[in-house]
Enzyme design. Sequence first.
Site, PDB file in Angstrom:
ATOM      1  N   CYS A   1       0.905  -1.056  -0.053  1.00 35.75           N
ATOM      2  CA  CYS A   1       0.191  -0.065  -0.073  1.00 35.75           C
ATOM      3  C   CYS A   1       0.617   1.378   0.516  1.00 35.75           C
ATOM      4  O   CYS A   1       0.783   2.113  -0.744  1.00 35.75           O
ATOM      5  CB  CYS A   1      -1.093   0.480   1.052  1.00 35.75           C
ATOM      6  SG  CYS A   1      -2.259  -1.137   0.882  1.00 35.75           S
TER       7      CYS A   1
ATOM      8  N   LYS B   1       5.577  -6.854   7.254  1.00 30.93           N
ATOM      9  CA  LYS B   1       5.324  -6.467   9.102  1.00 30.93           C
ATOM     10  C   LYS B   1       4.764  -7.744   9.364  1.00 30.93           C
ATOM     11  O   LYS B   1       4.366  -8.740   8.936  1.00 30.93           O
ATOM     12  CB  LYS B   1       4.294  -5.132   8.776  1.00 30.93           C
ATOM     13  CG  LYS B   1       2.895  -5.944   8.630  1.00 30.93           C
ATOM     14  CD  LYS B   1       1.872  -4.617   7.944  1.00 30.93           C
ATOM     15  CE  LYS B   1       1.104  -4.774   9.658  1.00 30.93           C
ATOM     16  NZ  LYS B   1      -0.202  -3.642   9.725  1.00 30.93           N
TER      17      LYS B   1
END
Length: 425
Positions: free
Chosen positions: A243, A303
């Site tokens: 993103c 992440k």
Amino acid sequence: MACTIGFASLGWQIVGNDIQLDRVEKLKRGITPYREQGIEEALRAHLASGLVSFDESLERATREAEVIVIAVGTPSRDDGSADLSALDAAIAQLGKLNIKSFPTIAIRSTVPPGTCDRIALETQDWAGVVCAPEFLREGSAVADFLNPDRIVVGTDPTAAALPYVRLFEKLQKPIVFTSRCNAELIKSCSNAFLALKISFANEVANLCDATGAVADDVLRGIGYDHRIGREFLAPGIGFGGPCFDKDVRSMNHIAMLMNTGSQLFAATLRTNDAQPRRIVSLLEEACGKLDGLEIGVWGLAFKAGTDDLRDSLALVILDELSQRGAKTIVYDPAVHIAPLPSGSRLATSALEAAEADALIVLTEWPEFARIEPSSVKARLRSSIVIDGRNVLDADRYRAEGIYYQGIGRPTPIPQGERSASTAII
């Protein structure tokens, strides 16, 4: 997937479709395409209740639909522009169907300004179009869906959005009604601002390293200011994933096309592109050289909480290590297949990955913080740990006699080695 489970959790009947038929078959069996805590259990519960089903046929999936939600990828092209081919293909497929109900098409994909207006013109004879951007974090997407800060809906006129807005009535959350173009920019610029905060935090941390300050304290003090906020003021290896990088590049590309100035977008990208090389340089400075060394790596996913490797900066760092002559032994609790550089390999545990010349942490998995520093030291051939995510306890590692370097966590100068110009108050 989060939309499917989220809407079903609100009591709506959902029929899912995907062009990847093998994915549809797995979803029918309750197997999700990505990792998130509790997501498979929720999917299986909704499949059992009958609120969720999946169909390989787009025509059957949309036959009775009042709202058709489109959430396809819009990745970056080489020039930074968004690749809208998947979205355009989906619209083209829908246009070929004999849809009689005049549904509302809700576009949740992140798209450049003007995209949804164009699609609205193309579909005006058989469907209405709303821009309905999603604000979901990978790893907590379902929770974010069910507890949004706001629901942004772009359309003209406002009444055209009511079938979509009605889906969220139970949440009782603020709804921002605006134009399609405004909604598109709200999403992209929100992500660009969060990316800017991360790049800012990294520049502050790098300055702290140079001055002997501690970024944890500096950024915490900054974040207590309610005008700034504490979220995303966390230094590390930079932002990755599907993103932030994509959206900043898209905004930078659009700003350049419009000649409106893109200094902040461009600077955010430059800072982020440089940060992985800085992490490798910190390791090289600590080791003296990298050529011929084997480096243990904790973390590959972009992440914690996901197994997603898309645009993971950990992979960028592994490539940089390889270019400097190092091999890597890598462990990530969620990643079992990865495109590693030649000569590198995956480990089956964090401690196996620590059987190396030095160790570097690239994903902020909480389990890494629970490993005893003494166990790490016993396996390292030289006691060097570079914590690219500031996830480890610096004091405990240093107390164990390990050379520990975090981001913005400079190694303390022993009392006797302080220069005469150093003031201690």
